[in-house]
Design an enzyme around this catalytic site. Structure first.
Site, PDB file in Angstrom:
ATOM      1  N   ASP A   1       0.907  -1.326   0.032  1.00 10.41           N
ATOM      2  CA  ASP A   1      -0.069  -0.408  -0.119  1.00 10.41           C
ATOM      3  C   ASP A   1       0.663   0.925  -0.163  1.00 10.41           C
ATOM      4  O   ASP A   1       1.463   1.311   0.491  1.00 10.41           O
ATOM      5  CB  ASP A   1      -0.738   0.104   1.193  1.00 10.41           C
ATOM      6  CG  ASP A   1      -1.895   1.030   0.842  1.00 10.41           C
ATOM      7  OD1 ASP A   1      -2.042   2.033   0.675  1.00 10.41           O
ATOM      8  OD2 ASP A   1      -2.769   0.647   2.130  1.00 10.41           O
ATOM      9  N   THR A  12      -6.966   3.468  -1.626  1.00  8.50           N
ATOM     10  CA  THR A  12      -6.676   2.127  -1.808  1.00  8.50           C
ATOM     11  C   THR A  12      -7.630   1.162  -2.113  1.00  8.50           C
ATOM     12  O   THR A  12      -7.114   0.648  -2.704  1.00  8.50           O
ATOM     13  CB  THR A  12      -6.088   2.061  -0.083  1.00  8.50           C
ATOM     14  OG1 THR A  12      -5.417   3.139   0.253  1.00  8.50           O
ATOM     15  CG2 THR A  12      -6.369   0.403   0.301  1.00  8.50           C
ATOM     16  N   ASN A  59     -12.870   5.383  -1.441  1.00 13.51           N
ATOM     17  CA  ASN A  59     -12.675   4.539  -0.405  1.00 13.51           C
ATOM     18  C   ASN A  59     -14.145   4.408   0.203  1.00 13.51           C
ATOM     19  O   ASN A  59     -13.908   3.962   1.050  1.00 13.51           O
ATOM     20  CB  ASN A  59     -11.638   4.510   0.559  1.00 13.51           C
ATOM     21  CG  ASN A  59     -10.308   4.879  -0.075  1.00 13.51           C
ATOM     22  OD1 ASN A  59     -10.474   3.912  -0.657  1.00 13.51           O
ATOM     23  ND2 ASN A  59      -8.505   5.398   0.740  1.00 13.51           N
ATOM     24  N   ARG A  70      -9.918  -3.502   3.147  1.00  8.27           N
ATOM     25  CA  ARG A  70     -10.214  -2.713   1.856  1.00  8.27           C
ATOM     26  C   ARG A  70      -8.731  -4.034   1.072  1.00  8.27           C
ATOM     27  O   ARG A  70      -9.114  -4.143   0.313  1.00  8.27           O
ATOM     28  CB  ARG A  70     -10.431  -2.045   1.496  1.00  8.27           C
ATOM     29  CG  ARG A  70      -9.158  -0.855   1.908  1.00  8.27           C
ATOM     30  CD  ARG A  70      -9.645   0.785   1.375  1.00  8.27           C
ATOM     31  NE  ARG A  70      -8.858   1.479   2.180  1.00  8.27           N
ATOM     32  CZ  ARG A  70      -9.415   1.939   3.367  1.00  8.27           C
ATOM     33  NH1 ARG A  70      -9.272   1.543   3.777  1.00  8.27           N
ATOM     34  NH2 ARG A  70      -7.863   3.296   4.025  1.00  8.27           N
ATOM     35  N   ASP A  75       1.332   3.124   3.302  1.00  5.38           N
ATOM     36  CA  ASP A  75       0.445   3.308   3.875  1.00  5.38           C
ATOM     37  C   ASP A  75       0.493   4.496   4.529  1.00  5.38           C
ATOM     38  O   ASP A  75       0.553   5.890   4.683  1.00  5.38           O
ATOM     39  CB  ASP A  75      -1.527   3.200   2.961  1.00  5.38           C
ATOM     40  CG  ASP A  75      -2.011   4.095   3.303  1.00  5.38           C
ATOM     41  OD1 ASP A  75      -1.516   5.232   1.934  1.00  5.38           O
ATOM     42  OD2 ASP A  75      -2.633   4.181   3.929  1.00  5.38           O
ATOM     43  N   HIS A 125       1.840   8.227   5.413  1.00  3.82           N
ATOM     44  CA  HIS A 125       0.272   8.982   5.862  1.00  3.82           C
ATOM     45  C   HIS A 125       0.874  10.088   6.922  1.00  3.82           C
ATOM     46  O   HIS A 125       0.297  11.525   6.931  1.00  3.82           O
ATOM     47  CB  HIS A 125      -1.144   8.521   6.043  1.00  3.82           C
ATOM     48  CG  HIS A 125      -1.966   8.630   5.066  1.00  3.82           C
ATOM     49  ND1 HIS A 125      -2.426   9.147   4.308  1.00  3.82           N
ATOM     50  CD2 HIS A 125      -2.330   7.457   4.798  1.00  3.82           C
ATOM     51  CE1 HIS A 125      -3.247   9.335   2.887  1.00  3.82           C
ATOM     52  NE2 HIS A 125      -3.215   7.350   3.441  1.00  3.82           N
ATOM     53  N   ASP A 165      -1.331  -0.687  -4.583  1.00  2.00           N
ATOM     54  CA  ASP A 165      -2.081  -0.346  -5.295  1.00  2.00           C
ATOM     55  C   ASP A 165      -2.648   1.426  -5.909  1.00  2.00           C
ATOM     56  O   ASP A 165      -3.191   1.801  -6.113  1.00  2.00           O
ATOM     57  CB  ASP A 165      -3.328  -0.164  -3.863  1.00  2.00           C
ATOM     58  CG  ASP A 165      -2.860   0.549  -2.788  1.00  2.00           C
ATOM     59  OD1 ASP A 165      -1.785   0.516  -2.685  1.00  2.00           O
ATOM     60  OD2 ASP A 165      -3.961   1.169  -1.753  1.00  2.00           O
ATOM     61  N   HIS A 209      -2.635  10.705  -0.869  1.00  2.09           N
ATOM     62  CA  HIS A 209      -2.306  10.791  -2.285  1.00  2.09           C
ATOM     63  C   HIS A 209      -3.561  10.883  -2.782  1.00  2.09           C
ATOM     64  O   HIS A 209      -4.418  11.873  -1.727  1.00  2.09           O
ATOM     65  CB  HIS A 209      -1.859   9.257  -2.238  1.00  2.09           C
ATOM     66  CG  HIS A 209      -2.515   8.505  -1.695  1.00  2.09           C
ATOM     67  ND1 HIS A 209      -3.659   7.919  -1.810  1.00  2.09           N
ATOM     68  CD2 HIS A 209      -2.101   7.511  -0.464  1.00  2.09           C
ATOM     69  CE1 HIS A 209      -4.210   6.917  -0.495  1.00  2.09           C
ATOM     70  NE2 HIS A 209      -3.280   6.838   0.162  1.00  2.09           N
TER      71      HIS A 209
END
Length: 549
Positions: A37, A77, A98, A161, A291, A295, A336, A481
């Site tokens: 991710d 994602t 999302n 997910r 990911d 973030h 992703d 992103h």
């Protein structure tokens, strides 16, 4: 694209001389699809020379496409994962973002919400009841189960997910981590939570013991090249101290999450005997830490540096196990979406255009629209992919008022600073689906068309300039992103199997090419797909061309 021929697994290594031909042979016993991710092509290339473990092995021994692409524009994602094993764009998988807002109720809908289901651990946590119901495309695992019922499909991730998108609609097991429990899954009506969790029950018991015994930080601070990246930054008036360990020292925001996810993947291989049956098994592994680190801390600090080193080592241990599969294994690694650093550090490193935007101009647009249409409340509300046109309860404005507000809003929004693209979703949906075989040549409009889904996408699609971002809170998210720019779209795509010849390919391929490529290797028929089957290593032993040709 209808794939009818069975491409022999041996042909991957150049056993065919000349063009591949249909022939009966055994495909690999195990296919492993790893999605990291927020693993941008930029990050892959930045750390490539420093790796010594699994990422080194993939980069130096695999078939590496250095220009892999997520073709669509809303690079989040859920939509990104939905492309990997379906061969379809988000506009076709039905997963634009999302989450989205239901125009009838005004309620936010999670991309994989499945209210009819429950969660196996007995609590409503994370994103609530989930399942594959909202995914409108079938995937590799679904084709396998339909055509070769003996094949098994499992997936594991740090996020629901990540796992569900890779597992498809009919997996044998799909698991993700939840707080204070371990791996959970969804339970459909008529199913037993105990039975659904049975494949990972022993893993969860051991995991909880490891968690309770932990007394030290989830971060090591042992990477000497990482400490030099430490520093203090001011973000929206707050001081962000970039260092390892970070201020928020939690399992689910640390490299340990990926390490445990790969441990769970290894556990599934061992206990479910994946790759040891007569057919082929599929194991999806989505790794979430890159990911979460991106973030919370950005991509260019000591936090991401340690994550890259530890992910490399953990993947090394995992690949050692995969390489032992007797009938052979094929591994694919991709992402992703990509990502970027926080704008303050980008600006300080020579890119002064990077900045956080002021939301006041958008407020002014709402003021004008309220006055023009005599509205009591602002009609434009922020959504994940742009703006919805709604009342104070986020319910869609009635026709024809909704369309009138959109028509009036578009020129006002296009005149705002830092905004480079604005279009009504319904007008964008009238565009034909673009040809994506050259993904780097797609216009912004075409990229956003690939993300647009009726009713689910925002009413107005709005794109900011490169490295112009909003929000940002120390202790929350300071980088992200989701844009159509290449730092969010370009991702590595690597195919690897033990003993194959290392190879680099520079022309672009797409994540939607992964599923048809694997389907060809496994001899599966597919529906008509946007992606295409990529030849893997066909020229290794190919006869040389005849003179003059």
């Amino acid at each position: 694209m209808r794939i009818k021929s069975l491409i022999a697994f041996a042909a991957l290594f150049g056993a065919l001389s000349g063009p591949a031909v249909a022939q009966e042979a055994s495909p690999p016993r195990l296919v492993v699809v790893v999605v990291v991710d927020q693993f941008s092509a930029n990050l892959f290339n930045q750390y490539r020379s420093r790796w010594t473990g699994g990422l080194h092995r993939l980069a130096e021994e695999g078939l590496v496409s250095i220009n892999g692409y997520q073709t669509h524009g809303l690079t989040e994602t859920c939509p990104g994962h939905s492309t990997v094993l379906t061969g379809a764009h988000p506009a076709q998988t039905g997963i634009p973002s999302n989450d989205w807002v239901d125009p009838a109720t005004g309620k936010e809908v999670y991309c994989l919400a499945a209210p009819r289901n429950t969660l196996a651990h007995g609590r409503v946590t994370d994103n609530g009841p989930v399942g594959p119901d909202n995914i409108r495309a079938e995937s590799l695992g679904d084709w396998m189960k339909a055509q070769k019922p003996g094949d098994r499909v499992f997936a594991v991730s740090g996020k629901d997910r990540g796992a569900i998108n890779l597992a498809g609609h009919r997996p044998d097991g799909v698991f993700w981590f939840t707080d204070d429990f371990g791996l959970t899954t969804y339970v459909e009506p008529g199913q037993s939570a105990e039975a659904r969790l049975a494949p990972v029950a022993a893993f969860n018991q051991a995991f909880r013991i490891r968690q309770q015994a932990r007394t030290s930080s989830w971060w090591t601070g042992a990477e000497t090249d990482c400490q030099a990246l430490s520093g203090d930054w001011t973000i929206n008036g707050q001081t962000f101290r970039s260092r390892v360990p970070p201020a928020r020292d939690a399992f689910d925001n640390s490299p340990a999450l990926d390490e445990e996810t790969l441990a769970a993947a290894t556990y599934l291989i061992d206990t479910q005997h994946l790759g040891q049956g007569r057919g082929t098994d599929l194991l999806g592994v989505s790794l979430s830490t890159t990911d979460r680190v991106g973030h919370a801390y950005g991509t260019q600090g000591p936090e991401m540096c340690e994550q890259m080193h530890r992910l490399d080592r953990a993947l090394g241990t995992f690949l050692d196990r995969v390489a032992q599969i007797p009938g052979g294994a094929l591994v694919v690694l991709t992402a992703d979406h990509g990502g970027s650093d926080f704008v303050e550090r980008i600006a300080a490193r020579g890119y002064p255009h990077a900045h956080r935007i002021d939301n006041a101009p958008l407020s002014a647009v709402n003021d004008r629209l309220r006055d023009q249409f005599h509205l009591a409340d602002s009609p434009l509300h922020s959504a994940s992919s742009g703006l919805i046109v709604a009342d104070k309860d986020d319910k869609a404005l009635p026709a024809p008022l909704r369309d009138q507000v959109i028509d009036a809003a578009l020129p006002l929004l296009r005149a705002l600073p830092d905004i480079v693209f604005v279009e009504a979703r319904d007008r964008l949906l009238q565009d034909p689906m673009p040809d994506t075989r050259n993904p780097e040549m797609l216009t912004v409009r075409e990229r956003m068309r690939l993300s647009a889904v009726a009713e689910r996408s925002a009413d107005i699609i709005m794109i900011r300039a490169q490295n112009a971002t909003g929000g940002g809170r120390v202790g929350g998210n300071i980088a992200g992103h989701g844009t159509p720019w290449d730092y969010d779209r370009r991702v590595p795509i690597v195919f690897w199997t033990p003993g194959a010849q290392a190879q680099e390919r520079f022309l672009p391929i797409r994540t939607i090419d992964i599923a048809p490529t694997l389907a060809a290797v496994l001899g599966l028929s597919t529906p008509s797909l946007e992606g295409r089957a990529i030849p893997l290593w066909p020229e290794a032993d190919a006869a040389p061309p005849e003179p003059g040709r």
